[in-house]
Design a protein around this motif. Structure first.
Motif, PDB file in Angstrom:
ATOM      1  N   ARG A   1      58.653  23.779  30.975  1.00 52.67           N
ATOM      2  CA  ARG A   1      58.229  24.825  30.031  1.00 52.67           C
ATOM      3  C   ARG A   1      59.364  25.831  29.891  1.00 52.67           C
ATOM      4  O   ARG A   1      59.809  26.411  30.890  1.00 52.67           O
ATOM      5  CB  ARG A   1      56.964  25.501  30.536  1.00 52.67           C
ATOM      6  N   GLU A  44      42.257  16.145  20.089  1.00 48.37           N
ATOM      7  CA  GLU A  44      43.138  16.964  20.925  1.00 48.37           C
ATOM      8  C   GLU A  44      43.120  16.478  22.373  1.00 48.37           C
ATOM      9  O   GLU A  44      42.121  15.931  22.826  1.00 48.37           O
ATOM     10  CB  GLU A  44      42.698  18.435  20.866  1.00 48.37           C
ATOM     11  N   LEU A  55      44.580  18.586  31.580  1.00 44.22           N
ATOM     12  CA  LEU A  55      43.364  19.136  30.978  1.00 44.22           C
ATOM     13  C   LEU A  55      42.085  18.575  31.578  1.00 44.22           C
ATOM     14  O   LEU A  55      40.990  18.987  31.190  1.00 44.22           O
ATOM     15  CB  LEU A  55      43.379  18.894  29.466  1.00 44.22           C
ATOM     16  N   ASP A 107      51.710  26.729  25.992  1.00 41.85           N
ATOM     17  CA  ASP A 107      50.551  27.567  26.309  1.00 41.85           C
ATOM     18  C   ASP A 107      49.397  27.327  25.347  1.00 41.85           C
ATOM     19  O   ASP A 107      48.225  27.428  25.732  1.00 41.85           O
ATOM     20  CB  ASP A 107      50.953  29.045  26.293  1.00 41.85           C
ATOM     21  N   ALA A 108      49.718  26.990  24.101  1.00 41.24           N
ATOM     22  CA  ALA A 108      48.655  26.718  23.137  1.00 41.24           C
ATOM     23  C   ALA A 108      47.994  25.372  23.411  1.00 41.24           C
ATOM     24  O   ALA A 108      46.761  25.257  23.409  1.00 41.24           O
ATOM     25  CB  ALA A 108      49.228  26.745  21.722  1.00 41.24           C
ATOM     26  N   LEU A 133      55.513  28.894  23.975  1.00 45.70           N
ATOM     27  CA  LEU A 133      54.354  29.194  23.138  1.00 45.70           C
ATOM     28  C   LEU A 133      53.575  27.932  22.802  1.00 45.70           C
ATOM     29  O   LEU A 133      52.340  27.925  22.803  1.00 45.70           O
ATOM     30  CB  LEU A 133      54.802  29.903  21.857  1.00 45.70           C
ATOM     31  N   GLN A 134      54.297  26.846  22.535  1.00 42.77           N
ATOM     32  CA  GLN A 134      53.635  25.593  22.225  1.00 42.77           C
ATOM     33  C   GLN A 134      52.896  25.047  23.438  1.00 42.77           C
ATOM     34  O   GLN A 134      51.756  24.586  23.345  1.00 42.77           O
ATOM     35  CB  GLN A 134      54.664  24.566  21.741  1.00 42.77           C
ATOM     36  N   PHE A 165      48.009  23.622  26.252  1.00 47.26           N
ATOM     37  CA  PHE A 165      47.406  23.546  27.582  1.00 47.26           C
ATOM     38  C   PHE A 165      46.756  24.872  27.987  1.00 47.26           C
ATOM     39  O   PHE A 165      46.864  25.301  29.142  1.00 47.26           O
ATOM     40  CB  PHE A 165      48.454  23.117  28.609  1.00 47.26           C
ATOM     41  N   SER A 166      46.087  25.493  27.047  1.00 50.16           N
ATOM     42  CA  SER A 166      45.376  26.737  27.368  1.00 50.16           C
ATOM     43  C   SER A 166      44.278  26.494  28.402  1.00 50.16           C
ATOM     44  O   SER A 166      43.869  27.409  29.117  1.00 50.16           O
ATOM     45  CB  SER A 166      44.774  27.349  26.096  1.00 50.16           C
ATOM     46  N   GLY A 167      43.796  25.246  28.462  1.00 45.14           N
ATOM     47  CA  GLY A 167      42.778  24.900  29.454  1.00 45.14           C
ATOM     48  C   GLY A 167      43.342  24.178  30.652  1.00 45.14           C
ATOM     49  O   GLY A 167      42.642  23.369  31.288  1.00 45.14           O
ATOM     50  N   SER A 227      48.032  17.819  18.568  1.00 46.14           N
ATOM     51  CA  SER A 227      48.974  18.923  18.772  1.00 46.14           C
ATOM     52  C   SER A 227      50.274  18.434  19.415  1.00 46.14           C
ATOM     53  O   SER A 227      51.361  18.928  19.085  1.00 46.14           O
ATOM     54  CB  SER A 227      48.342  20.000  19.649  1.00 46.14           C
ATOM     55  N   LYS A 280      49.884  29.334  35.503  1.00 45.01           N
ATOM     56  CA  LYS A 280      50.143  28.381  34.431  1.00 45.01           C
ATOM     57  C   LYS A 280      51.616  28.306  34.044  1.00 45.01           C
ATOM     58  O   LYS A 280      51.996  27.502  33.205  1.00 45.01           O
ATOM     59  CB  LYS A 280      49.308  28.752  33.206  1.00 45.01           C
TER      60      LYS A 280
END
Length: 369
Positions: free
Chosen positions: A183, A263, A244, A307-308, A304-305, A310-312, A267, A328
């Motif tokens: 990341r 998803e 996830l 985090d979007a 940013l990508q 793999f927000s979960g 993404s 995270k």
């Protein structure tokens, strides 16, 4: 069965020591570029390549193993205490309660590998997970027996019958796909690791690459055998499962996956097309203990990508714990951290080599900022 269970428990306890001993005792010709995995030096590519430069060819009806190989394996299992049914390593793992929930799914086995000017050519066939366990993972059991009797883990008769780590025609060599996840943010790059436990038969309780899994069709349909002969699809499914917490797609039967609309697949596909996700392959190598081949890859995400998508992000999945020192954000991708993981006995060879190769090629991967 009691003797077998004791051997497997000792194997899991001493796995990292056995792996290191198997590496040290291996012939120098199998040690490419000072890495911790084994194989043909030409399989580790001079620079990371796009996944499209790994050419895959599916062949029908691979040849069965030579009779002398089957004979030595039967001797090995008898010496491990399996003198009556079950007489397969996979079945014994299930019935002994050591790995009761392992699943005999389809997978792609590697039949041959060649380095070419543009990358690699991999010849593959279809086979099953249990046949892989019975003919390749059982090498670890033999190594434990050798070690217990004071011999090198490489001195077993079954391993000698297989000749070497690149003799894929003498066993079912399931191709693993291991992906170092990085990341990137303005404050620096980070990576992730995975401590596997539960029913896993390989690298039990060690720190490995995240994600990692078998190269396999996503479901039981015949169509999936052709459609899922795609490295990126396997990597995406492993992200869904390990990052996830999605269930193993293969165990769902024949439902299939709509990669363009479901998803996180949609993404991930979009991020790769837009360039906010870089995917590259370092090459092919084999585990020193089990001679399991794995394709070494890396995914570099814009923060940013990542985090979007793999927000979960889960802390734990069906196979173990996702290791992320800063929540995270991951583990710092810097010299001191990489050096610490490379030299720790709990780190698997594939994670060590992915870290080493990513650091070596950090400029090409955009990680030198």
């Amino acid at each position: 069965m009691a003797h077998f269970k004791g051997l497997v428990r000792d194997l899991r306890e001493h796995h990292s020591l056995l792996t290191e001993a198997a590496y040290v005792d291996a012939t120098d010709a199998w040690k490419p570029h000072g890495l911790h995995l084994l194989g043909d030096p030409a399989w580790i590519l001079p620079t990371p390549v796009d996944l499209d430069q790994i050419e895959l060819a599916l062949q029908a009806d691979p040849q069965s193993e030579p009779p002398e190989v089957e004979r030595e394996r039967r001797r090995l299992l008898r010496s491990a205490g399996l003198r009556a049914s079950p007489f397969r390593y996979s079945q014994a793992l299930q019935q002994s309660g050591l790995s009761p929930n392992i699943y005999d799914g389809k997978l792609y086995r590697i039949l041959g590998a060649n380095a070419v000017a543009t990358g690699l050519v991999l010849n593959l066939g279809l086979d099953s997970y249990f046949r892989y366990l019975d003919s390749s993972e059982v090498l670890a059991l033999e190594a434990q027996q050798c070690s217990a009797s004071g011999r090198s883990p490489n001195r077993g008769a079954y391993r000698r019958a297989l000749i070497g780590p690149s003799s894929f025609d003498r066993r079912v060599a399931a191709l693993g796909i291991v992906t170092l996840t990085i990341r990137c943010s303005p404050s620096g790059a980070t990576f992730f690791a995975h401590r596997r436990d539960g029913d896993v038969t390989h690298n039990h309780n060690l720190l490995g690459v995240a994600p990692a899994g078998e190269f396999a069709p996503s479901d039981l349909s015949l169509e999936a055998e052709d459609e899922d002969l795609d490295i990126w699809r396997t990597i995406m499914r492993e992200y869904a499962e390990e990052f996830l917490g999605h269930p193993d797609a293969h165990r769902a039967g024949g439902a299939g996956i709509n990669y363009e609309s479901s998803e996180p697949y949609a993404s991930l596909l979009s991020a790769r097309r837009e360039g906010t996700l870089l995917v590259r392959a370092f090459g092919l190598a084999t585990d020193p203990l089990t001679w399991k081949p794995c394709l070494l890859t890396v995914c570099v995400f814009d923060a940013l990508q990542f985090d979007a998508i793999f927000s979960g992000l889960v802390e734990r999945n069906e196979e173990g714990d996702v290791i992320s020192r800063r929540g995270k954000l991951g583990i710092p991708f810097d010299g001191p951290s990489i050096n610490r993981y490379i030299h720790d006995s709990r780190t698997t060879p594939d994670l060590k080599d992915c870290l080493r190769l990513a650091w070596k090629h950090r400029e090409l991967l955009g990680l030198d900022r």
